[in-house]
Design an enzyme around this catalytic site. Structure first.
Site, PDB file in Angstrom:
ATOM      1  CG  ASP A  21      -1.740  -1.119   1.287  1.00 25.83           C
ATOM      2  OD1 ASP A  21      -2.218  -1.617   0.218  1.00 25.83           O
ATOM      3  OD2 ASP A  21      -1.871  -1.878   2.468  1.00 25.83           O
ATOM      4  CE  LYS A  24       2.949  -2.447  -4.602  1.00 27.14           C
ATOM      5  NZ  LYS A  24       2.691  -1.997  -2.979  1.00 27.14           N
ATOM      6  N   GLY A  48      -4.350  -3.987  -4.234  1.00 27.79           N
ATOM      7  CA  GLY A  48      -5.350  -3.027  -4.580  1.00 27.79           C
ATOM      8  C   GLY A  48      -4.648  -1.806  -4.987  1.00 27.79           C
ATOM      9  CG  HIS A  49      -1.898  -1.173  -8.010  1.00 25.86           C
ATOM     10  ND1 HIS A  49      -1.186  -1.740  -8.807  1.00 25.86           N
ATOM     11  CD2 HIS A  49      -1.306  -1.652  -6.813  1.00 25.86           C
ATOM     12  CE1 HIS A  49      -0.300  -2.451  -8.389  1.00 25.86           C
ATOM     13  NE2 HIS A  49      -0.314  -2.424  -7.040  1.00 25.86           N
ATOM     14  CB  THR A  50      -6.232   3.673  -5.489  1.00 30.75           C
ATOM     15  OG1 THR A  50      -6.469   2.707  -4.343  1.00 30.75           O
ATOM     16  CG2 THR A  50      -7.218   4.749  -5.477  1.00 30.75           C
ATOM     17  CD  GLN A 232       0.610  -8.440  -2.529  1.00 31.65           C
ATOM     18  OE1 GLN A 232       1.265  -9.266  -3.233  1.00 31.65           O
ATOM     19  NE2 GLN A 232      -0.750  -8.519  -2.749  1.00 31.65           N
ATOM     20  NE  ARG A 311      -7.866  -6.578   5.844  1.00 32.44           N
ATOM     21  CZ  ARG A 311      -7.077  -7.781   5.959  1.00 32.44           C
ATOM     22  NH1 ARG A 311      -6.743  -8.431   7.059  1.00 32.44           N
ATOM     23  NH2 ARG A 311      -6.188  -7.831   4.889  1.00 32.44           N
TER      24      ARG A 311
HETATM   25  P1  IMP Z   1      -2.901 -12.645   1.481  1.00 32.07           P
HETATM   26  O1  IMP Z   1      -1.825 -12.029   0.336  1.00 32.07           O
HETATM   27  O2  IMP Z   1      -4.518 -12.337   1.270  1.00 32.07           O
HETATM   28  O3  IMP Z   1      -2.590 -13.968   1.606  1.00 32.07           O
HETATM   29  O4  IMP Z   1      -2.744 -12.059   2.993  1.00 32.07           O
HETATM   30  C1  IMP Z   1      -1.486 -12.149   3.690  1.00 32.07           C
HETATM   31  C2  IMP Z   1      -1.122 -10.784   4.458  1.00 32.07           C
HETATM   32  O5  IMP Z   1      -0.547  -9.939   3.404  1.00 32.07           O
HETATM   33  C3  IMP Z   1      -1.959 -10.273   5.052  1.00 32.07           C
HETATM   34  O6  IMP Z   1      -1.506  -9.595   6.189  1.00 32.07           O
HETATM   35  C4  IMP Z   1      -2.620  -9.091   4.194  1.00 32.07           C
HETATM   36  O7  IMP Z   1      -3.402  -8.144   4.655  1.00 32.07           O
HETATM   37  C5  IMP Z   1      -1.646  -8.636   3.423  1.00 32.07           C
HETATM   38  N1  IMP Z   1      -1.779  -8.039   2.109  1.00 32.07           N
HETATM   39  C6  IMP Z   1      -2.109  -8.874   1.067  1.00 32.07           C
HETATM   40  N2  IMP Z   1      -2.178  -7.997  -0.089  1.00 32.07           N
HETATM   41  C7  IMP Z   1      -1.877  -6.807   0.424  1.00 32.07           C
HETATM   42  C8  IMP Z   1      -1.912  -5.688  -0.235  1.00 32.07           C
HETATM   43  O8  IMP Z   1      -2.147  -5.513  -1.468  1.00 32.07           O
HETATM   44  N3  IMP Z   1      -1.225  -4.447   0.605  1.00 32.07           N
HETATM   45  C9  IMP Z   1      -1.397  -4.571   1.968  1.00 32.07           C
HETATM   46  N4  IMP Z   1      -1.145  -5.966   2.418  1.00 32.07           N
HETATM   47  C10 IMP Z   1      -1.484  -6.793   1.705  1.00 32.07           C
END
Ligand code: IMP
Length: 444
Positions: A21, A24, A48-50, A232, A311
């Protein structure tokens, strides 16, 4: 054989230098002024890219940011896990917004497919007694990568093969239904219904599917430039992050090569993206976390709520040992600092400059998540600028204290700050001239 740098196109990897977040999406958008191709290499619709263009907000989860420029080719690489229904939904909403997706968006035939039983297994595991609660996005990402590594996954090429798809879904549903019932008492999924839904989705996805490793390497050989869009962040990387509180793929720069089929020898630059402070969603270590009113203030001012799940994000001060670690793991030469304007109200800004464990300074990131509990952050207080920076577009126009804050980050990380984001819109950006010339960027 890979083409030499002189004849092939330029390449850059955009990587999250923190816990995701970092903004990017906006940086990719700025780079695509000049770069011809944008390729996603890891993760799925957990990202999630805004991107805000002329005040219009686009939230993209799977489709690379390049899609907002019609002249740019967007690629979903083999390292990504693709939820066919989520992909089609995103394509439909982009089309409805008048964005061109046909002929300039391609999906790897080797990408793994997320199916409903992956979500079922994830939800069961996350809520099962005795399991570490990761706080995942519940999109089925982890179980899909598990099946990939277990060599029992379904790839996009297989999704397009109706006979194979039926057999795969029947066998997988039988197995997953038994496991989910035994472990989590979950209701069984209907294989026949699933097959019909996914066979239909496959036909809609077929026109997008290519051997994208070939496509990307050919593009490079033709002199086209590629930006690799990470999802991520470094600290969520399956190997180098705060395991087990991580995602299930290599979000760090190394993942760009394996996740697209472009060799490491063809990578020119790694650009790390960092907020001017820190955030994290989900569980796990976060050394500079603020659990007080200041944290709440950063959350409100930075609008720190997940783009995918909504969240509230955890917030904290900038963590320089973490950024140095990200620099080492990714090979970051340029940093982009985002959300500088969120700190505009402060007269003093604490920054973590070092970690201490048992009273001794250390530069080592703990290999075990609980190792972080022992970390004591050493802070220094930087003077704040207490004046608005939003929408400022040159370094010179920034308040002196803001320039000093950035210079301090450069000194402490050894990376140059090439770009600063001073607001959510495409144009609320400062581009440093050396960064513009090294990357061959067109100026705003
Ligand atoms: P998963 O990728 O859904 O398996 O989640 C694993 C961990 O990575 C969790 O703590 C999520 O909140 C975090 N996470 C996954 N994708 C993102 C993202 O795009 N931004 C921030 N945290 C992420």
């Amino acid at each position: 054989m890979s083409a030499s740098r002189t004849s092939r196109g330029r390449t850059a990897i955009i990587v999250g230098a923190q816990w995701g977040d970092e903004g990017k999406g906006k940086i990719v958008d700025v780079l695509t002024r000049t770069f011809s191709v944008v390729a996603r290499y890891a993760g799925g619709h957990n990202a999630g890219h805004t991107v805000i263009v002329n005040g219009k907000k686009f939230i993209m989860q799977l489709v690379p940011g390049g899609i907002l420029r019609p002249e740019c080719t967007s690629v979903i690489g083999n390292g990504v896990v693709l939820d066919p229904l989520a992909f089609l939904k995103e394509v439909a909403s982009l089309r409805a917004a008048g964005v061109k997706v046909d002929g300039n968006l391609f999906v790897s035939n080797r990408a793994q497919v997320i199916l409903p039983y992956h979500r079922m297994m994830e939800l069961g595991a996350e809520n099962a007694p005795g399991r570490v609660k990761i706080g995942t996005t519940s999109r089925g990402i982890g179980p899909t990568y598990e099946d990939k590594m277990g060599r029992r996954g379904l790839r996009v090429a297989d999704l397009l093969d109706s006979k194979l798809l039926r057999t795969h879904i029947e066998n997988a549903c039988r197995e997953k239904n038994m496991i989910a019932h035994a472990l989590f008492n979950a209701d069984p999924l209907d294989a026949d219904k699933m097959f019909r839904e996914y066979a239909d989705a496959a036909e809609q996805i077929r026109p997008f599917v290519r051997d994208t490793a070939l496509l990307l390497n050919r593009a490079l050989a033709e002199g086209k430039s590629i930006v690799f869009e990470g999802a991520q962040g470094t600290m969520l990387d399956i190997d180098h992050g705060t395991y087990p509180f991580v995602t299930s793929s290599n979000s760090t720069s190394g993942g760009a090569a394996t996740g697209t089929g472009v060799p490491p020898t063809s990578i020119d630059t790694v650009i790390g993206i960092s907020k001017a402070y820190c955030t994290r969603v989900g569980s796990g270590p976060f050394p500079t976390e603020l659990l007080d009113a200041q944290g709440e203030d950063l959350r409100k001012r930075g609008n720190e709520f997940g783009a995918v799940t909504g969240r509230p994000r955890r917030t904290g001060w900038l963590d320089l040992p973490e950024l140095r670690y990200a620099g080492m793991i990714n090979g970051i030469s340029w940093l982009v600092v985002t959300k500088l304007d969120v700190l505009d109200h402060l007269t003093e800004i604490p920054v973590c400059v070092g970690y201490k464990v048992d009273g001794k300074e250390t530069d080592e990131a703990p290999a075990q998540a609980y190792g972080y509990e022992k970390i004591e952050c050493v802070y220094c207080k930087m003077p704040g600028w207490a004046s608005p920076t939003q929408a400022i577009r040159t370094l010179e126009a920034l308040p002196k204290a803001a320039r000093e804050y950035l210079a301090f980050i450069e000194k402490e990380t050894g990376a140059r700050v090439g770009m600063i984001s001073t607001g959510p819109d495409r144009e609320q950006t400062i581009l440093v001239p050396e960064f513009v010339s090294e990357l061959g960027l067109k100026n705003c």
